[in-house]
Design a protein around this motif. Sequence first.
Motif, PDB file in Angstrom:
ATOM      1  N   TRP A 156     -10.736  -4.712   9.839  1.00 36.74           N
ATOM      2  CA  TRP A 156     -10.285  -4.568   8.206  1.00 36.74           C
ATOM      3  C   TRP A 156     -11.452  -5.214   7.571  1.00 36.74           C
ATOM      4  O   TRP A 156     -12.255  -5.060   6.735  1.00 36.74           O
ATOM      5  CB  TRP A 156      -8.970  -4.848   7.751  1.00 36.74           C
ATOM      6  CG  TRP A 156      -8.598  -4.804   6.496  1.00 36.74           C
ATOM      7  CD1 TRP A 156      -8.002  -3.658   5.690  1.00 36.74           C
ATOM      8  CD2 TRP A 156      -8.723  -5.731   5.606  1.00 36.74           C
ATOM      9  NE1 TRP A 156      -7.680  -4.092   4.628  1.00 36.74           N
ATOM     10  CE2 TRP A 156      -8.049  -5.462   4.178  1.00 36.74           C
ATOM     11  CE3 TRP A 156      -8.748  -7.283   5.526  1.00 36.74           C
ATOM     12  CZ2 TRP A 156      -7.868  -6.185   3.125  1.00 36.74           C
ATOM     13  CZ3 TRP A 156      -8.701  -8.258   4.524  1.00 36.74           C
ATOM     14  CH2 TRP A 156      -8.217  -7.721   3.294  1.00 36.74           C
ATOM     15  N   LEU A 191      -6.405   0.674  -3.667  1.00 38.29           N
ATOM     16  CA  LEU A 191      -6.307   0.583  -2.034  1.00 38.29           C
ATOM     17  C   LEU A 191      -8.157   0.207  -1.813  1.00 38.29           C
ATOM     18  O   LEU A 191      -8.902  -0.171  -2.979  1.00 38.29           O
ATOM     19  CB  LEU A 191      -5.705   1.606  -1.463  1.00 38.29           C
ATOM     20  CG  LEU A 191      -4.137   1.464  -1.769  1.00 38.29           C
ATOM     21  CD1 LEU A 191      -3.636   2.662  -0.747  1.00 38.29           C
ATOM     22  CD2 LEU A 191      -3.704   0.373  -1.313  1.00 38.29           C
ATOM     23  N   ARG A 198      -7.503   2.712   3.667  1.00 34.51           N
ATOM     24  CA  ARG A 198      -7.551   1.297   4.346  1.00 34.51           C
ATOM     25  C   ARG A 198      -8.819   1.128   5.024  1.00 34.51           C
ATOM     26  O   ARG A 198      -9.080   1.867   5.826  1.00 34.51           O
ATOM     27  CB  ARG A 198      -6.180   1.076   5.251  1.00 34.51           C
ATOM     28  CG  ARG A 198      -5.177   1.309   4.739  1.00 34.51           C
ATOM     29  CD  ARG A 198      -4.032   1.534   5.658  1.00 34.51           C
ATOM     30  NE  ARG A 198      -2.735   1.636   5.271  1.00 34.51           N
ATOM     31  CZ  ARG A 198      -1.901   0.413   5.097  1.00 34.51           C
ATOM     32  NH1 ARG A 198      -2.500  -0.736   5.144  1.00 34.51           N
ATOM     33  NH2 ARG A 198      -0.565   0.692   4.754  1.00 34.51           N
ATOM     34  N   SER A 226      -4.077  -3.234   1.016  1.00 33.16           N
ATOM     35  CA  SER A 226      -4.619  -2.242   2.025  1.00 33.16           C
ATOM     36  C   SER A 226      -4.658  -2.669   3.596  1.00 33.16           C
ATOM     37  O   SER A 226      -5.054  -1.803   4.318  1.00 33.16           O
ATOM     38  CB  SER A 226      -5.832  -1.789   1.413  1.00 33.16           C
ATOM     39  OG  SER A 226      -7.034  -2.723   1.798  1.00 33.16           O
ATOM     40  N   TYR A 227      -4.522  -4.041   3.793  1.00 30.09           N
ATOM     41  CA  TYR A 227      -4.457  -4.337   5.200  1.00 30.09           C
ATOM     42  C   TYR A 227      -3.271  -3.853   5.817  1.00 30.09           C
ATOM     43  O   TYR A 227      -2.032  -4.049   5.298  1.00 30.09           O
ATOM     44  CB  TYR A 227      -4.736  -5.765   5.562  1.00 30.09           C
ATOM     45  CG  TYR A 227      -4.546  -6.297   6.871  1.00 30.09           C
ATOM     46  CD1 TYR A 227      -5.342  -5.640   7.957  1.00 30.09           C
ATOM     47  CD2 TYR A 227      -3.437  -7.043   7.314  1.00 30.09           C
ATOM     48  CE1 TYR A 227      -5.123  -5.919   9.147  1.00 30.09           C
ATOM     49  CE2 TYR A 227      -3.088  -7.224   8.634  1.00 30.09           C
ATOM     50  CZ  TYR A 227      -4.344  -6.715   9.742  1.00 30.09           C
ATOM     51  OH  TYR A 227      -3.952  -7.143  10.959  1.00 30.09           O
ATOM     52  N   ASP A 228      -3.168  -3.152   7.037  1.00 24.67           N
ATOM     53  CA  ASP A 228      -2.183  -2.761   7.618  1.00 24.67           C
ATOM     54  C   ASP A 228      -1.989  -3.578   9.017  1.00 24.67           C
ATOM     55  O   ASP A 228      -2.855  -3.601   9.668  1.00 24.67           O
ATOM     56  CB  ASP A 228      -2.556  -1.187   8.294  1.00 24.67           C
ATOM     57  CG  ASP A 228      -1.280  -0.690   8.913  1.00 24.67           C
ATOM     58  OD1 ASP A 228      -0.309  -1.402   9.208  1.00 24.67           O
ATOM     59  OD2 ASP A 228      -1.549   0.696   9.494  1.00 24.67           O
ATOM     60  N   ALA A 253       0.861  -1.145  -0.145  1.00 26.35           N
ATOM     61  CA  ALA A 253       0.026   0.007   0.112  1.00 26.35           C
ATOM     62  C   ALA A 253       0.898   1.229   0.044  1.00 26.35           C
ATOM     63  O   ALA A 253       0.580   2.358  -0.639  1.00 26.35           O
ATOM     64  CB  ALA A 253      -0.890   0.023   1.180  1.00 26.35           C
TER      65      ALA A 253
END
Lengths: 209, 179
Positions: B76, A148, A81, B66-68, A20
Amino acid sequence: MKTAELIDRLAANPAPVRSAANTLGFGVASGALVSFAMMVIWLGFRPDLADAAGTWGYWLKFFYPLALAAIALRSAARLARPGTSGRAGWEFLPLVFVAAAAAAQWMNTPDAQHWHLLMGKSSSACPWRIVALSLPLLLGTFWAMRRLAPTRPVLAGAAAGVFAGAAGAWIYAFACTETSAVFLAVWYTAGIALTGLLGALLGRWALRW
Amino acid sequence: MQDGGEARLKEWMLASLAGDGAAYRMLLSALTRHLRAYYARRLTHKADAEDLVQETLIAIHTKRASYDPALPFTAWLHAIARYKLIDHFRKAGVRRTLPLEDAASVMADGDSEAAEAARDVEQLLAKLPENRRALIRHVKLDGLSTAEAAAKTGLTESAVKVGVHRSLRKLAQIVRGRP
């Protein structure tokens, strides 16, 4: 297709192609590059850049958009996100700071000069130039965000817009010869807000997935 | 679901992002069960729910970058599931307000009685001593024969039989509410 088949297909590719941070970095950097080139070719650096660098008015014009851009980018990155809040914290600090500087300048200037302080020489062009310089940045940021997953497209678009506007304003400051804090507080902020609005409007349909 | 769900799913997710296909398959299968229940409870048409499950699995896949990892996985997951649900209502032209719910809700829907039961069993097993727990797991949950379990644990077959028997009696006592 059966769900089990789908899982089989998806499971064949566990690792994402690009992280990302890389996606966002690439979009933002490309946008900034194009925007900067646009400023150099279209408007050119202000001729008195070296002299101006010794004045506080110049540095205010340098750091105000830069701080806003940093905050908005952080917020946009979070909004891209799922499962995070868009709050970056400190959102209004640069605004408060520049408003205070503008108010101080206004009060310390004789009434006769107030008009000039506010309008400068380029007030009618300034916000539009900022919007124009922001467009490549907006495009780059949207490109990244579409890859994203913004679950709140309007808010994410607005954050991307404010970022693009502020970064565009920062780039515009290399060309703009205005020196007053009042001018900065009004017209730069107007250009950034317009771009933010544009981002919100575009985000509504461009950031859906 | 309790923290165990989050920890396990997150572990699978991190392994998947690092390129572990087996972990990814387990993750997607587990998520399918959760999503199926989540959508089934919120949609009237069963077929729609399954479509949405697939659509969400694809979204999870295409948006997995897009997963942190610094954040909870279930938050999420829930945000994506909810987004897809709202998107579905929007496309279908259904005006509906969704109640605010926290990330736990997507995890709260066990796919079936089985999921609930599995959880209960884990909690029960936790009350047994380690060696006994392993025996029950081998023989009653993983379906090994007494001989296989004996080979695995290094006990004799009769010791395995006795151990399993005593463990079950102990579990039965716990279920009946006596320690």
